[in-house]
Write a protein that holds these residues in place. Sequence first.
Motif, short mmCIF file in Angstrom:
data_model
loop_
_atom_site.label_atom_id
_atom_site.label_comp_id
_atom_site.label_asym_id
_atom_site.label_seq_id
_atom_site.Cartn_x
_atom_site.Cartn_y
_atom_site.Cartn_z
N ILE A 84 11.74 0.38 -20.87
CA ILE A 84 12.85 -0.17 -20.07
C ILE A 84 12.40 -1.38 -19.28
N CYS A 85 11.22 -1.27 -18.68
CA CYS A 85 10.70 -2.38 -17.88
C CYS A 85 10.48 -3.60 -18.76
N PHE A 86 9.92 -3.38 -19.95
CA PHE A 86 9.68 -4.48 -20.87
C PHE A 86 10.99 -5.17 -21.24
N LYS A 87 11.99 -4.35 -21.53
CA LYS A 87 13.29 -4.93 -21.92
C LYS A 87 13.88 -5.77 -20.79
N MET A 88 13.77 -5.29 -19.55
CA MET A 88 14.33 -6.04 -18.44
C MET A 88 13.57 -7.33 -18.21
N LEU A 89 12.25 -7.32 -18.39
CA LEU A 89 11.49 -8.56 -18.28
C LEU A 89 11.91 -9.55 -19.34
N ARG A 90 12.17 -9.04 -20.53
CA ARG A 90 12.62 -9.93 -21.59
C ARG A 90 14.01 -10.48 -21.30
N LYS A 101 19.60 -11.07 -10.59
CA LYS A 101 19.55 -10.28 -9.36
C LYS A 101 19.49 -8.79 -9.68
N TYR A 102 20.22 -8.39 -10.71
CA TYR A 102 20.22 -6.98 -11.11
C TYR A 102 18.84 -6.57 -11.64
N VAL A 103 18.24 -7.45 -12.42
CA VAL A 103 16.93 -7.15 -13.00
C VAL A 103 15.89 -7.01 -11.90
N ILE A 104 15.91 -7.95 -10.94
CA ILE A 104 14.92 -7.88 -9.86
C ILE A 104 15.09 -6.59 -9.06
N LYS A 105 16.32 -6.21 -8.80
CA LYS A 105 16.56 -4.99 -8.03
C LYS A 105 16.10 -3.75 -8.81
N LYS A 106 16.38 -3.74 -10.12
CA LYS A 106 16.04 -2.57 -10.92
C LYS A 106 14.52 -2.42 -11.06
N VAL A 107 13.85 -3.55 -11.31
CA VAL A 107 12.40 -3.48 -11.49
C VAL A 107 11.73 -3.12 -10.17
N MET A 110 11.89 0.52 -9.73
CA MET A 110 10.91 1.21 -10.59
C MET A 110 9.51 1.10 -9.99
N ALA A 111 9.21 -0.03 -9.37
CA ALA A 111 7.87 -0.23 -8.81
C ALA A 111 7.62 0.69 -7.63
N ARG A 112 8.65 1.10 -6.94
CA ARG A 112 8.44 2.02 -5.82
C ARG A 112 7.99 3.39 -6.32
N GLY A 113 8.39 3.76 -7.54
CA GLY A 113 7.98 5.05 -8.08
C GLY A 113 6.69 4.99 -8.89
N ALA A 114 6.53 3.91 -9.67
CA ALA A 114 5.34 3.77 -10.53
C ALA A 114 4.88 2.33 -10.49
N PRO A 115 4.23 1.93 -9.42
CA PRO A 115 3.87 0.51 -9.29
C PRO A 115 2.89 0.04 -10.35
N ASP A 116 1.91 0.89 -10.70
CA ASP A 116 0.93 0.46 -11.70
C ASP A 116 1.58 0.25 -13.05
N LEU A 117 2.54 1.11 -13.39
CA LEU A 117 3.25 0.98 -14.65
C LEU A 117 3.96 -0.36 -14.73
N VAL A 118 4.66 -0.70 -13.68
CA VAL A 118 5.43 -1.95 -13.69
C VAL A 118 4.50 -3.15 -13.64
N LEU A 119 3.47 -3.10 -12.78
CA LEU A 119 2.56 -4.22 -12.66
C LEU A 119 1.83 -4.47 -13.99
N GLU A 120 1.39 -3.37 -14.65
CA GLU A 120 0.70 -3.55 -15.93
C GLU A 120 1.63 -4.11 -16.99
N THR A 121 2.88 -3.66 -16.95
CA THR A 121 3.85 -4.17 -17.92
C THR A 121 4.08 -5.66 -17.70
N ILE A 122 4.20 -6.09 -16.43
CA ILE A 122 4.39 -7.51 -16.14
C ILE A 122 3.16 -8.29 -16.58
N HIS A 123 1.96 -7.74 -16.26
CA HIS A 123 0.73 -8.42 -16.64
C HIS A 123 0.63 -8.57 -18.14
#
Length: 1288
Positions: A84-90, A101-107, A110-123
């Motif tokens: 899901i995170c990958f799709k929103m980044l795309r 604005k919706y994407v930034i809010k959603k991501v 997600m980062a509040r619950g699993a920050p490493d997951l989101v950060l690694e996906t962005i990286h």
Amino acid sequence: MDRPRSHTSSSRASSAMSHNPRILPQVSASTTEPTGTRAPQDSAQRHRKVHPTTILLRKSESSQAALVPQEHKMFMEEAYNAAICFKMLRDASSSDPLHLKYVIKKVANMARGAPDLVLETIHDYFKDNPEISSRHTFRLLQVLEAVIGASDSLEETWEKSFMQLALENMTKNTELEDTYQDAAGDVLVALCRHSWRAVAQHLETELLTGVFPHRSVLYVLGVLSTDEQLFTKEDKACWEERLTQMATKSVSFLNSEVWSKELLRALTKPSQSQQEQSPEKDFLFTYYGLILQAEESSLTVRTHLQGLLETSHQWPKQREGMARTVGLAAARHLDDVWAVLDQFGRSTRVKWSLHLFSLKGQSSEDLRWKWAGSTILLAYGEVAAKAKAHILPWVDNILSRMIFYFHHSSWDETLKHSFLTAMLMLVGAISRSEGAHSYEFSQTSELLECLKVLMEKEPQDALCTPSRWQTLHLISSLCQLRPPIGLERKSRLLSVCLRAVFALPPLDALQKHSCLFLEPPDIQALLSQTTEALDGMLQGFLVQSPSAEELQFLLSHMYIWMASEKEHERQRAVSSCVVLLAFLNRSLPLDPQQGLKRAGQLAGVLGILCQDPDKAVRSCGLQGLGHLYQLLLRQRKPEATPALPCPPLLGEAAQVAVQTQRELPPPGVHGSPPWSSADQRASPPGPLGIKGLMEHLTVMELTDLAWTAIDGLGSPSPLRAQAAAQMLFSVMKEHGAKLERVANMGRAIHLRLCSVHASQAKDTALQAVTQLARSHTPELVTAFLDFSQPLDSHAVGLWRALGAEQAVSHVVLEALLAWLQERPLPTGAGEAGPCSSEKPYLRSLAAMNTLLELQFTREFKGAVRDAYPRLLLALLTQTHYVLELNLPAEPQPGQQAQETAAASPQSTSVEALRSLLSTTGHWHDFAHLELQGAWEHFASIHTYQKGVGLLARAMVENQCPQIKTVLGQLLPRLQSQEERERKAAILILTEFLHSPALLEALPRQAALTLLARGLRDSSAAVRVCSLQGLGDILFHPEKGTLLRGQLPPFLDGFFQKSEPVVVRVMATVSDVLHRLGRHGAGAQSLGVAIHARSFFDDERDGIRAAAMALFGDLVAVITGQEPKGLRSQVYQSLVPLLLHLKDQCPAVVVAKFAFYRCAVLLRWRLQHTLFCTLAWERGLSARHFLWTCLMTRGQEEFSIHLAQALSSLHSCHQHIRTWAALFIGRGADGEQRGLTAAAASLRRPQGGPRAGHPGVRHPPAVLPPPGVGQAPVMEPRPPTPPPEHFSI
């Protein structure tokens, strides 16, 4: 999403399989090692060599995780979230801002619950997609910033990785230009929230390379320097220290020409929005100032500052930045900065901008220097703020420069804002300096004048800027400095400040005025801040001088606003008053020895407001009375005053209204006010609250309270005037006897009543006067006389209120009589007239005017009747006094119309005498004087004695019941020091000698003694009258026979040919009849009547008049005796007298009096109506009434009247013949009506009254003569009292 975060080592202790499979998908012996200790970049690169770059392939190769069901479940959840995170980044590549604005809010969520997951996906997304567009990268940087900001903590590996990513993109040039670089810089700023020192180290490295740093680096430094939420307090101090160190290390760059030019170019580069300062420029101004501060060379500092000031001053942020740089440099180089500013202020461009600027024909180059003065003002403010402890010796110099630029710069919002900003910085610096309150500043007075001018120029219909409350704050701070401000200057300043706040329109109007702004300010917050600033200024004045005088000074300027006609102005004023009293009650107790000055005035103002139509104002007024009550208790009984809860400071009247019920002490509690909110719901709050408060007021304070109520009467608001009247009534009723300066109050009430339009308020105020008169009658009488020459309707109302109580009305009359007898003659009286500048006789004339009016009022009717003898003699003497004054009776040329509208004193004195007779039931005496025209004798000093004699003679003739009482008042006046009183008394006494009542009140011997004493009087007139009285027939009865014996020769003298001789003979006969008095002429009366009647139709006017007068005197003498045959002579004279009422000779007016005397002798009914008709009515209706009186006396009398009318047809006077014919025609018509009435009477039962008989009680209808038609309306009367004013 519920899986524990990978960086929490305490969570892994429960399960060795809970590490992140995305980072290490294959289980090994090191599965228990925390994931945070590994390099995610290396792991990701290692796995990408084996697996494709899709999430699904990575999922399929996690077979070892699938061996365990629990780990498989967790693996699937993380894989799903990563997808899901990958799709929103795309999807962030979309240009839709709402979707981004919706994407930034959603991501971020997600980062509040699993920050490493989101950060690694962005990286991974950045690494796996290096060819993405710059716009997509820009949006991904925004997402990354949001994710880092949403994370509570960040692993060091991620910090380094994303710091490098940000630094790489900060210097990249794209089509987005600065926006792209700023987004990368924002990522760096977000990283500072987790580790600012590492970021600062990178920035410092970039800054100190010797090459002017890239714009994006300055941008990040600017954000770090201005964002207040980025650092904690300790970190902020460390950052500022580090920034100072960086500036110190950059000092050498000032010597680099290239670096300096780049710095100046960056500082002067136009921003995208000139109204907002970019972070990089904001930082550069601060950084530049810190570098100059660290520079050791004064020459270098001056050179760089001069170069900076030579740049454009057009934009506000540019001016603020330049001033900040100058101020920072002044922290160490104050002398150099002062010299640079002074030199710059003396430059040609600055002088030109101050004096020669014009809006017409200005080029862009001109605008660069238009606001140079504002820059200098800001610079001086920054200098004061940064110099800190060294500023006190420089304050006066700085203030003098600021005052100069304020007065000589072009006035606009820019100058105002710059001046206020600079002043706030200067005042803040002074307040932080130790010893400022003991330091004397010589420029504070001039500076306060500048602030006053600034406040006066504020728009009265708008509130869009914080200028007002800033100015109020400055005034409050400056007034606390030494030397203290003068009282007059403070008064002007306070008046301007109160007007600037209280006179603002209501809140809704202010909000409507700002609705056209692109970014409308918070008007309610601005108004609240302004009101609080005003309250703070007032409290500051009180703290500086904690005295009752200062409190009264402040309140005196607020009273006018508390009485405003506008509701919102009253709300603000009374709210500020309540706040001030609450502050005084809570924080600043006054010295009980001083007393609370003018507490009565304050109580009055608040008491009136307690009955205001506005609910908020009423509540504030009540709360103010509560605070005042507590203050009074502390002042009067400090040891017995309980610690009452004080209400909080409130900024608006509405807030006061809400909290009033809760804050006031409940009724019945010791020390609480004797009124409460419950009381106010039951009845009007004003009098209730005031009654309890008045018990604690001194006499002086009660007097102030009364004066406040009197002032309130003049309010244009009917409700306010009524509240003031009720308060005045309450004060007068409860404490009227204690009041002082009552005379001035009476005069003030009269002035206020002239402007009171509400009848209820006026009536209540008059009732208050009635209450006050119980204890202060003489003072009020004296005061009321001052506006009773002449009297207006308001003055008459006050006099009536003064005598509303019967006992007081007698006291008022006594006081008026006392003033009437104060009859000083001005210097040169009788020669210079009223030209003298001093007129001590005015009070006496005013008393005379007042007595004239009071005779017609219901309140004084009984008092006037009881005092009739004294009033009669006093008014007779007053008439003589007015004649002595020789005041002008007619308007003089050049006099104003309003000055001549009132009657002359002569006519007023006569009118007062006339109305006294008519209003007290002595209309018979009045009729005698009126029909004789005797009032004219009182208009001249030469005929005054004759007028007094005729008045006394009328009283004797009508057997006035007041003769005895008048005699009692007469005797002391014979011993008076005033000649005019003795003269009037002796004239009346000589006439009273003919009254039988004289001997009942005064023995004969006593009368002789008084007259004999009069022979020795210094006045010739008194001596002559006394001599005449001694020769009266009362003392010499034998004179009666002698006088009767002289009548026949006098009667023969009627036939002399000389008209003057005949007239004098007839007058002598009249005098003989008068001297005979009640003894009469005996049998000779018939002869006198026959001889007199024979001359009624004489052609000579004087003889006709003398004959009729003689006949009237004869009728008066024989009244009550009626010798045989004389009644027929009276009947025969009625028609001739009636016809001669229209005689063309004015002297024949005596026919009226003779006719009236005949009617009295014949005892006609409706004698009062007859008198009024003869005296004033002129139309046909009056003549018809008189004819009807003659024709209803009976058939026998009618025949006599008809015969007399027939004989008058041969008169030599045309008008007599005409009216005789009309009378005969009316008589014939009346005869026919009489025969008809007689026939009707024959058919009546016996015993009924006959028509025309004197027993008929109802007068017959007045019918017009035949052929005349409807009787016209009566002609207007002369200026005399109308008949309805007379008592029958």
